[in-house]
Write a protein that holds these residues in place. Structure first.
Motif, PDB file in Angstrom:
ATOM      1  N   GLN A  84      -2.189  58.297 -26.528  1.00 40.82           N
ATOM      2  CA  GLN A  84      -3.180  58.986 -25.697  1.00 40.82           C
ATOM      3  C   GLN A  84      -3.806  58.022 -24.683  1.00 40.82           C
ATOM      4  O   GLN A  84      -4.042  58.394 -23.539  1.00 40.82           O
ATOM      5  CB  GLN A  84      -4.274  59.623 -26.575  1.00 40.82           C
ATOM      6  N   ALA A  85      -4.055  56.786 -25.078  1.00 38.96           N
ATOM      7  CA  ALA A  85      -4.618  55.792 -24.155  1.00 38.96           C
ATOM      8  C   ALA A  85      -3.643  55.485 -23.029  1.00 38.96           C
ATOM      9  O   ALA A  85      -4.042  55.366 -21.857  1.00 38.96           O
ATOM     10  CB  ALA A  85      -4.977  54.511 -24.913  1.00 38.96           C
ATOM     11  N   ILE A  86      -2.362  55.378 -23.345  1.00 35.26           N
ATOM     12  CA  ILE A  86      -1.352  55.131 -22.305  1.00 35.26           C
ATOM     13  C   ILE A  86      -1.265  56.335 -21.372  1.00 35.26           C
ATOM     14  O   ILE A  86      -1.191  56.185 -20.149  1.00 35.26           O
ATOM     15  CB  ILE A  86       0.022  54.805 -22.935  1.00 35.26           C
ATOM     16  N   LYS A  87      -1.294  57.529 -21.934  1.00 37.15           N
ATOM     17  CA  LYS A  87      -1.245  58.747 -21.103  1.00 37.15           C
ATOM     18  C   LYS A  87      -2.461  58.819 -20.178  1.00 37.15           C
ATOM     19  O   LYS A  87      -2.333  59.140 -18.989  1.00 37.15           O
ATOM     20  CB  LYS A  87      -1.171  59.990 -21.990  1.00 37.15           C
ATOM     21  N   ASN A  88      -3.648  58.511 -20.696  1.00 34.03           N
ATOM     22  CA  ASN A  88      -4.856  58.504 -19.854  1.00 34.03           C
ATOM     23  C   ASN A  88      -4.743  57.455 -18.749  1.00 34.03           C
ATOM     24  O   ASN A  88      -5.143  57.696 -17.601  1.00 34.03           O
ATOM     25  CB  ASN A  88      -6.098  58.232 -20.699  1.00 34.03           C
ATOM     26  N   PHE A  89      -4.195  56.293 -19.073  1.00 35.20           N
ATOM     27  CA  PHE A  89      -4.011  55.239 -18.074  1.00 35.20           C
ATOM     28  C   PHE A  89      -3.056  55.701 -16.975  1.00 35.20           C
ATOM     29  O   PHE A  89      -3.311  55.493 -15.793  1.00 35.20           O
ATOM     30  CB  PHE A  89      -3.487  53.969 -18.745  1.00 35.20           C
ATOM     31  N   VAL A  90      -1.948  56.335 -17.366  1.00 44.62           N
ATOM     32  CA  VAL A  90      -0.967  56.830 -16.388  1.00 44.62           C
ATOM     33  C   VAL A  90      -1.603  57.899 -15.501  1.00 44.62           C
ATOM     34  O   VAL A  90      -1.419  57.898 -14.281  1.00 44.62           O
ATOM     35  CB  VAL A  90       0.290  57.367 -17.104  1.00 44.62           C
ATOM     36  N   THR A  91      -2.365  58.794 -16.100  1.00 43.49           N
ATOM     37  CA  THR A  91      -3.029  59.852 -15.333  1.00 43.49           C
ATOM     38  C   THR A  91      -3.988  59.254 -14.304  1.00 43.49           C
ATOM     39  O   THR A  91      -3.993  59.657 -13.138  1.00 43.49           O
ATOM     40  CB  THR A  91      -3.787  60.802 -16.281  1.00 43.49           C
ATOM     41  N   SER A 105       8.329  54.620 -11.267  1.00 42.95           N
ATOM     42  CA  SER A 105       8.278  54.420 -12.714  1.00 42.95           C
ATOM     43  C   SER A 105       7.278  53.335 -13.090  1.00 42.95           C
ATOM     44  O   SER A 105       6.928  52.485 -12.270  1.00 42.95           O
ATOM     45  CB  SER A 105       9.665  54.055 -13.247  1.00 42.95           C
ATOM     46  N   LEU A 106       6.839  53.392 -14.327  1.00 42.52           N
ATOM     47  CA  LEU A 106       5.967  52.386 -14.929  1.00 42.52           C
ATOM     48  C   LEU A 106       6.547  52.025 -16.294  1.00 42.52           C
ATOM     49  O   LEU A 106       7.120  52.866 -16.980  1.00 42.52           O
ATOM     50  CB  LEU A 106       4.549  52.933 -15.116  1.00 42.52           C
ATOM     51  N   ARG A 107       6.393  50.757 -16.675  1.00 40.91           N
ATOM     52  CA  ARG A 107       6.866  50.290 -17.978  1.00 40.91           C
ATOM     53  C   ARG A 107       5.696  49.672 -18.726  1.00 40.91           C
ATOM     54  O   ARG A 107       4.905  48.942 -18.131  1.00 40.91           O
ATOM     55  CB  ARG A 107       7.971  49.243 -17.812  1.00 40.91           C
ATOM     56  N   PHE A 108       5.616  49.952 -20.012  1.00 36.03           N
ATOM     57  CA  PHE A 108       4.537  49.434 -20.853  1.00 36.03           C
ATOM     58  C   PHE A 108       5.141  48.666 -22.031  1.00 36.03           C
ATOM     59  O   PHE A 108       5.950  49.208 -22.777  1.00 36.03           O
ATOM     60  CB  PHE A 108       3.661  50.572 -21.381  1.00 36.03           C
ATOM     61  N   TYR A 109       4.725  47.408 -22.160  1.00 37.71           N
ATOM     62  CA  TYR A 109       5.150  46.555 -23.269  1.00 37.71           C
ATOM     63  C   TYR A 109       3.906  45.989 -23.939  1.00 37.71           C
ATOM     64  O   TYR A 109       2.880  45.805 -23.287  1.00 37.71           O
ATOM     65  CB  TYR A 109       6.007  45.380 -22.771  1.00 37.71           C
ATOM     66  N   GLU A 110       4.045  45.678 -25.209  1.00 32.28           N
ATOM     67  CA  GLU A 110       2.954  45.023 -25.913  1.00 32.28           C
ATOM     68  C   GLU A 110       2.880  43.564 -25.463  1.00 32.28           C
ATOM     69  O   GLU A 110       3.900  42.898 -25.315  1.00 32.28           O
ATOM     70  CB  GLU A 110       3.189  45.081 -27.418  1.00 32.28           C
ATOM     71  N   LEU A 151       6.598  49.789 -25.431  1.00 31.61           N
ATOM     72  CA  LEU A 151       5.739  50.872 -25.900  1.00 31.61           C
ATOM     73  C   LEU A 151       6.057  52.202 -25.235  1.00 31.61           C
ATOM     74  O   LEU A 151       6.117  53.233 -25.905  1.00 31.61           O
ATOM     75  CB  LEU A 151       4.275  50.523 -25.652  1.00 31.61           C
ATOM     76  N   ALA A 152       6.242  52.189 -23.896  1.00 29.83           N
ATOM     77  CA  ALA A 152       6.436  53.453 -23.182  1.00 29.83           C
ATOM     78  C   ALA A 152       7.044  53.200 -21.803  1.00 29.83           C
ATOM     79  O   ALA A 152       6.945  52.098 -21.263  1.00 29.83           O
ATOM     80  CB  ALA A 152       5.109  54.188 -23.028  1.00 29.83           C
ATOM     81  N   THR A 153       7.651  54.258 -21.256  1.00 29.08           N
ATOM     82  CA  THR A 153       8.090  54.265 -19.859  1.00 29.08           C
ATOM     83  C   THR A 153       7.613  55.568 -19.237  1.00 29.08           C
ATOM     84  O   THR A 153       7.503  56.592 -19.917  1.00 29.08           O
ATOM     85  CB  THR A 153       9.626  54.175 -19.723  1.00 29.08           C
ATOM     86  N   PHE A 154       7.343  55.522 -17.952  1.00 25.23           N
ATOM     87  CA  PHE A 154       6.895  56.696 -17.220  1.00 25.23           C
ATOM     88  C   PHE A 154       7.728  56.799 -15.952  1.00 25.23           C
ATOM     89  O   PHE A 154       7.851  55.831 -15.201  1.00 25.23           O
ATOM     90  CB  PHE A 154       5.409  56.564 -16.861  1.00 25.23           C
ATOM     91  N   SER A 163      10.657  72.182  -5.489  1.00 22.76           N
ATOM     92  CA  SER A 163      11.010  70.794  -5.159  1.00 22.76           C
ATOM     93  C   SER A 163       9.820  70.011  -4.599  1.00 22.76           C
ATOM     94  O   SER A 163       9.875  68.787  -4.519  1.00 22.76           O
ATOM     95  CB  SER A 163      12.181  70.764  -4.175  1.00 22.76           C
ATOM     96  N   ALA A 164       8.748  70.708  -4.208  1.00 22.56           N
ATOM     97  CA  ALA A 164       7.568  70.005  -3.707  1.00 22.56           C
ATOM     98  C   ALA A 164       6.671  69.549  -4.855  1.00 22.56           C
ATOM     99  O   ALA A 164       5.817  68.698  -4.669  1.00 22.56           O
ATOM    100  CB  ALA A 164       6.784  70.905  -2.760  1.00 22.56           C
ATOM    101  N   ARG A 165       6.882  70.115  -6.025  1.00 22.12           N
ATOM    102  CA  ARG A 165       6.043  69.777  -7.176  1.00 22.12           C
ATOM    103  C   ARG A 165       6.676  68.615  -7.951  1.00 22.12           C
ATOM    104  O   ARG A 165       7.845  68.635  -8.280  1.00 22.12           O
ATOM    105  CB  ARG A 165       5.864  70.984  -8.085  1.00 22.12           C
ATOM    106  N   LEU A 166       5.861  67.617  -8.244  1.00 19.58           N
ATOM    107  CA  LEU A 166       6.334  66.456  -8.993  1.00 19.58           C
ATOM    108  C   LEU A 166       5.700  66.452 -10.376  1.00 19.58           C
ATOM    109  O   LEU A 166       4.566  66.896 -10.559  1.00 19.58           O
ATOM    110  CB  LEU A 166       5.962  65.162  -8.272  1.00 19.58           C
ATOM    111  N   TYR A 167       6.450  65.943 -11.338  1.00 18.87           N
ATOM    112  CA  TYR A 167       5.912  65.771 -12.688  1.00 18.87           C
ATOM    113  C   TYR A 167       6.458  64.454 -13.235  1.00 18.87           C
ATOM    114  O   TYR A 167       7.455  63.925 -12.754  1.00 18.87           O
ATOM    115  CB  TYR A 167       6.282  66.944 -13.603  1.00 18.87           C
ATOM    116  N   GLY A 168       5.786  63.936 -14.210  1.00 16.57           N
ATOM    117  CA  GLY A 168       6.207  62.678 -14.801  1.00 16.57           C
ATOM    118  C   GLY A 168       6.514  62.827 -16.275  1.00 16.57           C
ATOM    119  O   GLY A 168       5.850  63.580 -16.977  1.00 16.57           O
ATOM    120  N   LEU A 169       7.550  62.117 -16.712  1.00 21.00           N
ATOM    121  CA  LEU A 169       7.890  62.083 -18.127  1.00 21.00           C
ATOM    122  C   LEU A 169       7.464  60.747 -18.697  1.00 21.00           C
ATOM    123  O   LEU A 169       7.832  59.695 -18.171  1.00 21.00           O
ATOM    124  CB  LEU A 169       9.387  62.282 -18.342  1.00 21.00           C
TER     125      LEU A 169
END
Length: 190
Positions: A84-91, A105-110, A151-154, A163-169
Motif C-alpha cells: 500500500q505504501a508503494i502504491k501511494n508513492f506511485v500515485t 516505468s518505475l522499479r522498486f528495490y529494497e 519489491l515492485a515494478t510499475f 487509447s487516450a486513457r492510460l493506466y499503470g500496472l
C-alpha cells in the motif's frame, strides 16, 4: 600478498578473541560487575528496540543515475502495508510527473548495503544510487544480481478501449522474484 592479508586477518581475529575472553573473565570475576554488565546490555537492547520501532521510518531513495529506480530503506515488515505504501508513492509520483507516457516505468528495490570487509564482494543495491551498472572488470555490479531485493515494478499502458486513457500496472514480488500481486493504478492527465 594474499597470504600476508590472510595472516594479518588471522592475527587480528585471534587478538580480538583473546581480548573478548579477558573482558568476559574480568566481568564474571565479581557478581556486581556481572549484574552491571547484564543490566547495561538489557538497557541497550531495550533502547535499540524503541529506536527501531518509533524513530526509524521507511524512505524512498531515488537513484541519481537511473531516475526510474527507487530504493526502499527500512521497509515495513507487513507486506500488505508495504504494498500500500508503494502504491501511494506511485500515485503521488504520477500526480506530480508531467511526462506521463506509455511504457514509462518505475522499479522498486529494497535498500541493501553490504558491509563485508572482503575486497571483491558485492556492494549491494545502495551502489546504484550513485553508480551505473558495471558489467566488466574485477567486480561485476548489475541490478539483476539483487533479484531477492526486488519489491515492485510499475509500467504505464494504453487503455484497450480508449487509447487516450492510460493506466499503470504495479507488480509486487517476493524474495524468489516471483510476482505476488498486481495492482492497477488509473492515471488522470491534468
Amino acid at each position: 600478498m594474499e597470504i600476508v592479508l590472510i595472516l594479518l586477518l588471522l592475527v587480528a581475529s585471534g587478538g580480538i578473541l583473546l581480548l573478548l575472553y579477558k573482558i568476559i573473565k574480568w566481568t564474571f570475576a565479581k557478581k556486581a560487575r556481572a549484574i552491571g554488565v547484564f543490566s547495561s546490555l538489557c538497557l541497550l537492547v531495550l533502547a535499540l528496540t524503541i529506536y527501531q520501532s518509533f524513530f526509524v521510518k521507511m524512505q524512498f531513495i531515488q537513484s541519481r543515475v537511473y531516475p526510474d529506480l527507487f530504493l526502499v530503506k527500512h521497509p515495513i515488515e507487513d507486506k500488505t502495508a508495504l504494498h500500500q505504501a508503494i502504491k501511494n508513492f506511485v500515485t503521488q509520483k504520477m500526480k506530480s510527473t508531467q511526462l506521463i507516457k506509455p511504457n514509462y516505468s518505475l522499479r522498486f528495490y529494497e535498500y541493501y548495503k553490504n558491509w563485508s570487509p572482503l575486497l571483491f564482494s558485492d556492494a549491494g543495491t545502495a551502489y546504484f544510487i550513485d553508480n551505473e551498472e558495471d558489467f566488466g572488470g574485477l567486480v561485476v555490479e548489475e541490478l539483476g544480481m539483487y533479484h531477492k531485493y526486488k519489491l515492485a515494478t510499475f509500467t504505464i499502458h494504453i487503455g484497450r478501449t480508449d487509447s487516450a486513457r492510460l493506466y499503470g500496472l504495479l507488480n509486487y514480488f517476493d524474495k524468489e522474484w516471483a510476482p505476488v500481486k498486481t495492482d492497477t493504478v488509473f492515471i488522470t492527465n491534468n
